[in-house]
Design a protein around this motif. Structure first.
Motif, PDB file in Angstrom:
ATOM      1  N   THR A 155       0.806  -1.229   0.000  1.00  0.00           N
ATOM      2  CA  THR A 155       0.000   0.000   0.000  1.00  0.00           C
ATOM      3  C   THR A 155       0.840   1.281   0.000  1.00  0.00           C
ATOM      4  O   THR A 155       0.573   2.196  -0.791  1.00  0.00           O
ATOM      5  CB  THR A 155      -0.988   0.004   1.181  1.00  0.00           C
ATOM      6  OG1 THR A 155      -1.874  -1.130   1.060  1.00  0.00           O
ATOM      7  CG2 THR A 155      -1.815   1.277   1.209  1.00  0.00           C
ATOM      8  N   PRO A 156       1.876   1.392   0.837  1.00  0.00           N
ATOM      9  CA  PRO A 156       2.660   2.643   0.854  1.00  0.00           C
ATOM     10  C   PRO A 156       3.388   2.927  -0.458  1.00  0.00           C
ATOM     11  O   PRO A 156       3.756   4.073  -0.720  1.00  0.00           O
ATOM     12  CB  PRO A 156       3.659   2.417   2.006  1.00  0.00           C
ATOM     13  CG  PRO A 156       3.058   1.338   2.846  1.00  0.00           C
ATOM     14  CD  PRO A 156       2.332   0.464   1.885  1.00  0.00           C
ATOM     15  N   LYS A 191      -3.639   3.062  -3.133  1.00  0.00           N
ATOM     16  CA  LYS A 191      -2.857   4.113  -2.478  1.00  0.00           C
ATOM     17  C   LYS A 191      -3.178   4.245  -1.000  1.00  0.00           C
ATOM     18  O   LYS A 191      -2.374   4.776  -0.232  1.00  0.00           O
ATOM     19  CB  LYS A 191      -3.096   5.454  -3.189  1.00  0.00           C
ATOM     20  CG  LYS A 191      -2.550   5.494  -4.614  1.00  0.00           C
ATOM     21  CD  LYS A 191      -2.807   6.838  -5.261  1.00  0.00           C
ATOM     22  CE  LYS A 191      -2.271   6.865  -6.679  1.00  0.00           C
ATOM     23  NZ  LYS A 191      -2.530   8.179  -7.352  1.00  0.00           N
ATOM     24  N   ARG A 192      -4.352   3.801  -0.611  1.00  0.00           N
ATOM     25  CA  ARG A 192      -4.675   3.807   0.821  1.00  0.00           C
ATOM     26  C   ARG A 192      -5.531   2.596   1.146  1.00  0.00           C
ATOM     27  O   ARG A 192      -6.288   2.090   0.307  1.00  0.00           O
ATOM     28  CB  ARG A 192      -5.383   5.096   1.229  1.00  0.00           C
ATOM     29  CG  ARG A 192      -6.739   5.337   0.593  1.00  0.00           C
ATOM     30  CD  ARG A 192      -7.394   6.553   1.224  1.00  0.00           C
ATOM     31  NE  ARG A 192      -8.627   6.919   0.555  1.00  0.00           N
ATOM     32  CZ  ARG A 192      -9.478   7.852   1.005  1.00  0.00           C
ATOM     33  NH1 ARG A 192      -9.209   8.494   2.124  1.00  0.00           N
ATOM     34  NH2 ARG A 192     -10.563   8.137   0.343  1.00  0.00           N
ATOM     35  N   SER A 193      -5.397   2.148   2.367  1.00  0.00           N
ATOM     36  CA  SER A 193      -6.153   0.991   2.820  1.00  0.00           C
ATOM     37  C   SER A 193      -7.567   1.412   3.209  1.00  0.00           C
ATOM     38  O   SER A 193      -7.864   2.607   3.359  1.00  0.00           O
ATOM     39  CB  SER A 193      -5.465   0.365   4.038  1.00  0.00           C
ATOM     40  OG  SER A 193      -5.530   1.246   5.154  1.00  0.00           O
ATOM     41  N   SER A 196      -7.520   3.218   6.516  1.00  0.00           N
ATOM     42  CA  SER A 196      -7.088   4.609   6.394  1.00  0.00           C
ATOM     43  C   SER A 196      -8.283   5.481   6.017  1.00  0.00           C
ATOM     44  O   SER A 196      -8.483   6.573   6.574  1.00  0.00           O
ATOM     45  CB  SER A 196      -5.988   4.727   5.333  1.00  0.00           C
ATOM     46  OG  SER A 196      -5.651   6.081   5.099  1.00  0.00           O
ATOM     47  N   TRP A 197      -9.087   5.000   5.061  1.00  0.00           N
ATOM     48  CA  TRP A 197     -10.312   5.711   4.687  1.00  0.00           C
ATOM     49  C   TRP A 197     -11.266   5.784   5.862  1.00  0.00           C
ATOM     50  O   TRP A 197     -11.873   6.821   6.128  1.00  0.00           O
ATOM     51  CB  TRP A 197     -10.981   5.009   3.508  1.00  0.00           C
ATOM     52  CG  TRP A 197     -12.306   5.616   3.141  1.00  0.00           C
ATOM     53  CD1 TRP A 197     -12.529   6.659   2.308  1.00  0.00           C
ATOM     54  CD2 TRP A 197     -13.599   5.213   3.642  1.00  0.00           C
ATOM     55  NE1 TRP A 197     -13.877   6.934   2.245  1.00  0.00           N
ATOM     56  CE2 TRP A 197     -14.547   6.068   3.055  1.00  0.00           C
ATOM     57  CE3 TRP A 197     -14.027   4.220   4.527  1.00  0.00           C
ATOM     58  CZ2 TRP A 197     -15.918   5.953   3.318  1.00  0.00           C
ATOM     59  CZ3 TRP A 197     -15.383   4.107   4.794  1.00  0.00           C
ATOM     60  CH2 TRP A 197     -16.314   4.958   4.194  1.00  0.00           C
ATOM     61  N   HIS A 200     -10.565   8.434   8.527  1.00  0.00           N
ATOM     62  CA  HIS A 200     -10.998   9.757   8.054  1.00  0.00           C
ATOM     63  C   HIS A 200     -12.515   9.868   8.154  1.00  0.00           C
ATOM     64  O   HIS A 200     -13.057  10.918   8.567  1.00  0.00           O
ATOM     65  CB  HIS A 200     -10.553   9.965   6.603  1.00  0.00           C
ATOM     66  CG  HIS A 200     -11.111  11.196   5.967  1.00  0.00           C
ATOM     67  ND1 HIS A 200     -10.659  12.472   6.259  1.00  0.00           N
ATOM     68  CD2 HIS A 200     -12.118  11.353   5.056  1.00  0.00           C
ATOM     69  CE1 HIS A 200     -11.344  13.354   5.562  1.00  0.00           C
ATOM     70  NE2 HIS A 200     -12.234  12.708   4.814  1.00  0.00           N
ATOM     71  N   TYR A 233      -7.125  -4.061   1.786  1.00  0.00           N
ATOM     72  CA  TYR A 233      -5.948  -3.510   1.113  1.00  0.00           C
ATOM     73  C   TYR A 233      -6.053  -3.450  -0.411  1.00  0.00           C
ATOM     74  O   TYR A 233      -5.452  -2.575  -1.029  1.00  0.00           O
ATOM     75  CB  TYR A 233      -4.714  -4.326   1.497  1.00  0.00           C
ATOM     76  CG  TYR A 233      -4.337  -4.166   2.942  1.00  0.00           C
ATOM     77  CD1 TYR A 233      -3.650  -3.044   3.384  1.00  0.00           C
ATOM     78  CD2 TYR A 233      -4.696  -5.137   3.880  1.00  0.00           C
ATOM     79  CE1 TYR A 233      -3.306  -2.888   4.716  1.00  0.00           C
ATOM     80  CE2 TYR A 233      -4.368  -4.990   5.219  1.00  0.00           C
ATOM     81  CZ  TYR A 233      -3.669  -3.867   5.634  1.00  0.00           C
ATOM     82  OH  TYR A 233      -3.347  -3.709   6.963  1.00  0.00           O
TER      83      TYR A 233
END
Length: 465
Positions: A155-156, A191-193, A196-197, A200, A233
């Motif tokens: 992912t990173p 780009k983001r898991s 992570s979403w 937010h 992921y």
């Protein structure tokens, strides 16, 4: 074939085993604990499984072989009846036919057996015993089970990882060194898991209002969302769409910390590792609430918690029983709302669309029917064409392996052709690896049915491609 003659369980030994298991059930285990693990290891269970007691019900009708997708395309597999109930009588804890490693684990044989013989379970257990023998477990089979670790690493550096996976010499090197076929379907790093979403999104929820909830939507209370490793992921769009739809309908979505269910490890014969994973996950999901429905858009992972961990590995756990009894696949959950008149059909925007739907083997084995068809056809203008094919061929990690890649592609070919004939740009399927396989074989975009519902509800593409 081994010349050692196996001793079949006597009626007395069967009764003793049944009493032992009843005693284990009578003593409630601690949450997350495996009572059977205290009695024997998962591998011991595989050697002594009660699934073996079903083999005498086999009448050699060969229905399992007529429906086996692997036997249809290769002579390297002796067939589910031969490596299952027939060979089991001679194993005596050993392997008598190593072709059983060509079984893809699709469970179609168990599903179609009119006598109730646990063919797939017997085969999976026998394979675990075989691969536990010295030199029988390839390093590759240990590496490809680490979906969560792969997601965390890729992912990173998603753009770089995706670019590297598109370079043929890199893929050829991976095939030579690791044993994953150079043309095997692989997921696209994001780009983001999902988490992570979600973090937010939690900040948005803290303001007291969901950006997705429909105006006037009833307050339905909380549900737990289980996203699975691939949904966390790689198939992040599916997980986000699921949350958007659930919140639109008025549910408060709870997403607890969660790890891997262990399905990939189980299907590769790593029973000890898989047992630890599924017990840990059961405890994590249980902490989110003891009486809440658990919704998952990862059909195969849902099946692991609902029945596979128990029936194949013998995991006896209060946490697993509880979580498995509350687990539903997303399409199943939405279909129930439709049936009860609790889904706002009038909110679904018309879509002039014909789409092929393929139900994965591990969703079929859960015995839930085909709720995805009803859900998608609730959208005005949508016509769903069922694939009619038993299997796409991927078998989780099966189709990634260099020695099985050609078999997996041959199994999937009729399905690929149907996708291209019905709608060469879009198809639907509930499990992640099956979507990767169909995408690779057709070039079509393949989505979870909930993503079509999400689009029909006019929800924003928040973080979705």
């Amino acid at each position: 074939m081994s010349s050692t003659k196996a001793t079949l369980p006597t009626r007395e030994s069967q009764e003793t085993t049944t009493r032992d298991r009843s005693a284990l059930r009578a003593k409630p285990p601690k949450p997350g604990d495996s009572t059977l693990a205290r009695k024997k290891s998962p591998l011991d269970f595989a050697r002594d499984s009660l699934a073996r007691f079903s083999l005498d019900e086999c009448v050699k009708c060969t229905i399992c072989e007529q429906n086996c997708p692997v036997l249809r395309v290769t002579e390297k597999f002796s067939g589910p009846k031969f490596v299952g109930p027939q060979a089991e009588r001679f194993r005596h804890g050993q392997s008598v036919d190593h072709s059983l490693d060509y079984c893809s684990g699709c469970s179609i044989c168990t599903t179609v057996c009119p006598q109730g013989v646990k063919i797939a379970e017997i085969n999976a257990q026998a394979r675990a015993v075989m691969k536990a023998q010295p030199g029988k477990m390839p390093l590759r089979d240990r590496l490809i089970t680490q979906t969560e670790l792969e997601g965390k690493l890729l992912t990173p550096m998603a753009p770089l990882a995706n670019a590297a996976m598109g370079i043929k010499p890199v893929r050829k090197l991976a095939e030579a060194v690791v044993g994953v076929h150079a043309e095997a379907p692989t997921p696209k790093a994001q780009k983001r898991s999902f988490m992570s979403w979600w973090k937010h999104h939690e900040k948005e929820l803290a303001s007291g209002k969901s950006p997705y909830r429909a105006k006037g939507a009833p307050k339905r209370g909380p549900v737990v969302f289980f996203h699975g490793c691939a949904g966390g992921y790689f198939e992040v769009a599916t997980s986000i769409a699921t949350v958007e739809v659930l919140e639109y309908l008025g549910f408060d979505v709870v997403v607890p910390k969660q790890g891997c269910c262990g399905l990939a490890s189980q299907s590769n014969g790593l029973f000890d590792e898989a047992t630890k994973m599924v017990l840990r996950l059961s405890t994590e999901l249980r902490r989110a609430g003891r009486d809440l429905t658990i919704v998952s858009s990862s059909g195969s992972c849902a099946g692991m918690l609902r029945h596979e961990a128990h029936e194949i590995m013998g995991v006896e756990s209060a946490a697993l029983r509880d979580v498995g009894s509350r687990m539903v696949e997303t399409s199943e959950f939405l279909a129930e709302l439709l049936d009860e008149g609790d889904f706002p059909i009038e909110d679904l925007r018309p879509m002039n669309l014909e789409i092929l739907y393929h139900q994965p083997c591990q969703v079929k084995s859960q015995g839930i029917g085909k709720p995805a068809i009803r859900v998608m056809e609730a959208i005005p203008g949508v016509k769903v064409v069922e694939s009619g094919e038993a299997c796409c061929g991927i078998g989780g990690t099966y189709g990634l392996k260099k020695e099985k890649f050609a078999v997996a592609q041959a199994i999937g070919k009729p399905l690929f052709e149907k996708v291209k004939a019905v709608n060469p740009t879009l198809a639907a399927c509930e499990t992640e690896t099956c979507r990767w396989q169909i995408r690779k074989g057709t070039g079509a975009e393949v989505i979870h049915p909930v993503e079509l519902v999400c689009q029909a509800l006019g929800l924003p593409k928040d973080g979705r491609a």
